[in-house]
Motif scaffolding. Structure first.
Motif, PDB file in Angstrom:
ATOM      1  N   ALA A   1     -30.600 116.939  93.743  1.00  0.00           N
ATOM      2  CA  ALA A   1     -30.467 115.928  94.780  1.00  0.00           C
ATOM      3  C   ALA A   1     -31.152 116.422  96.046  1.00  0.00           C
ATOM      4  CB  ALA A   1     -28.992 115.655  95.046  1.00  0.00           C
ATOM      5  N   LEU A   2     -31.961 115.575  96.621  1.00  0.00           N
ATOM      6  CA  LEU A   2     -32.611 115.898  97.876  1.00  0.00           C
ATOM      7  C   LEU A   2     -31.880 115.181  99.000  1.00  0.00           C
ATOM      8  CD1 LEU A   2     -36.375 115.581  96.885  1.00  0.00           C
ATOM      9  CD2 LEU A   2     -34.999 117.648  97.050  1.00  0.00           C
TER      10      LEU A   2
ATOM     11  N   THR B   1     -36.892 116.029 106.728  1.00  0.00           N
ATOM     12  CA  THR B   1     -37.645 116.350 105.520  1.00  0.00           C
ATOM     13  C   THR B   1     -36.696 116.388 104.331  1.00  0.00           C
ATOM     14  OG1 THR B   1     -39.214 117.699 106.766  1.00  0.00           O
ATOM     15  CG2 THR B   1     -39.073 118.127 104.415  1.00  0.00           C
ATOM     16  N   PRO B   2     -37.014 115.728 103.211  1.00  0.00           N
ATOM     17  CA  PRO B   2     -36.153 115.816 102.034  1.00  0.00           C
ATOM     18  C   PRO B   2     -36.030 117.273 101.574  1.00  0.00           C
ATOM     19  CG  PRO B   2     -37.779 114.079 101.773  1.00  0.00           C
ATOM     20  CD  PRO B   2     -38.156 114.845 103.007  1.00  0.00           C
TER      21      PRO B   2
ATOM     22  N   PHE C   1     -30.142 122.556 106.408  1.00  0.00           N
ATOM     23  CA  PHE C   1     -31.465 122.482 107.017  1.00  0.00           C
ATOM     24  C   PHE C   1     -32.536 122.880 106.005  1.00  0.00           C
ATOM     25  CE2 PHE C   1     -28.285 123.535 110.164  1.00  0.00           C
ATOM     26  CZ  PHE C   1     -28.420 122.477 111.036  1.00  0.00           C
ATOM     27  N   CYS C   2     -33.774 122.489 106.284  1.00  0.00           N
ATOM     28  CA  CYS C   2     -34.855 122.799 105.358  1.00  0.00           C
ATOM     29  C   CYS C   2     -35.397 124.209 105.568  1.00  0.00           C
ATOM     30  CB  CYS C   2     -35.982 121.780 105.501  1.00  0.00           C
ATOM     31  SG  CYS C   2     -36.822 121.827 107.099  1.00  0.00           S
ATOM     32  N   SER C   3     -35.207 124.763 106.749  1.00  0.00           N
ATOM     33  CA  SER C   3     -35.784 126.076 107.055  1.00  0.00           C
ATOM     34  C   SER C   3     -34.998 126.768 108.159  1.00  0.00           C
ATOM     35  CB  SER C   3     -37.231 125.899 107.519  1.00  0.00           C
ATOM     36  OG  SER C   3     -37.252 125.192 108.752  1.00  0.00           O
ATOM     37  N   GLU C   4     -35.305 128.030 108.363  1.00  0.00           N
ATOM     38  CA  GLU C   4     -34.671 128.786 109.435  1.00  0.00           C
ATOM     39  C   GLU C   4     -35.033 128.190 110.798  1.00  0.00           C
ATOM     40  OE1 GLU C   4     -34.079 133.409 110.856  1.00  0.00           O
ATOM     41  OE2 GLU C   4     -35.797 132.908 109.616  1.00  0.00           O
ATOM     42  N   ARG C   5     -36.258 127.679 110.916  1.00  0.00           N
ATOM     43  CA  ARG C   5     -36.708 127.068 112.168  1.00  0.00           C
ATOM     44  C   ARG C   5     -35.816 125.887 112.560  1.00  0.00           C
ATOM     45  NH1 ARG C   5     -40.195 122.714 113.066  1.00  0.00           N
ATOM     46  NH2 ARG C   5     -41.085 122.704 115.133  1.00  0.00           N
ATOM     47  N   CYS C   6     -35.544 124.984 111.624  1.00  0.00           N
ATOM     48  CA  CYS C   6     -34.697 123.830 111.908  1.00  0.00           C
ATOM     49  C   CYS C   6     -33.260 124.258 112.194  1.00  0.00           C
ATOM     50  CB  CYS C   6     -34.743 122.828 110.761  1.00  0.00           C
ATOM     51  SG  CYS C   6     -36.263 121.851 110.736  1.00  0.00           S
TER      52      CYS C   6
END
Length: 66
Positions: free
Chosen positions: A6-7, A15-16, A27-32
């Motif tokens: 599941a996205l 971002t999915p 979150f999608c990344s450490e940045r987010c």
């Protein structure tokens, strides 16, 4: 049987993103993740507070016989 991943949208950039095996979920990344934490730290996000009730003329509190 094939397992579908599941996205879900990243709360910051939308971002999915798959949560499975993602150390930064939701979150999608450490940045987010860091951007979101920074927004809380700078008080850009606020949790709404219930307005304080006033003790004054015309106001009666609950439980008072009256």
């Amino acid at each position: 049987m094939l397992k579908t991943m599941a996205l879900r949208p990243c709360p910051t950039c939308r971002t999915p993103t798959s949560w499975e095996g993602n150390p930064f979920k939701p979150f999608c990344s450490e940045r987010c993740q860091t951007r979101d934490l920074g927004a809380w730290a700078s008080e850009s996000y606020r949790v709404p507070e219930k307005p304080q009730e006033e003790d004054g003329e015309g106001w009666t509190g609950e439980g008072e016989g009256g």
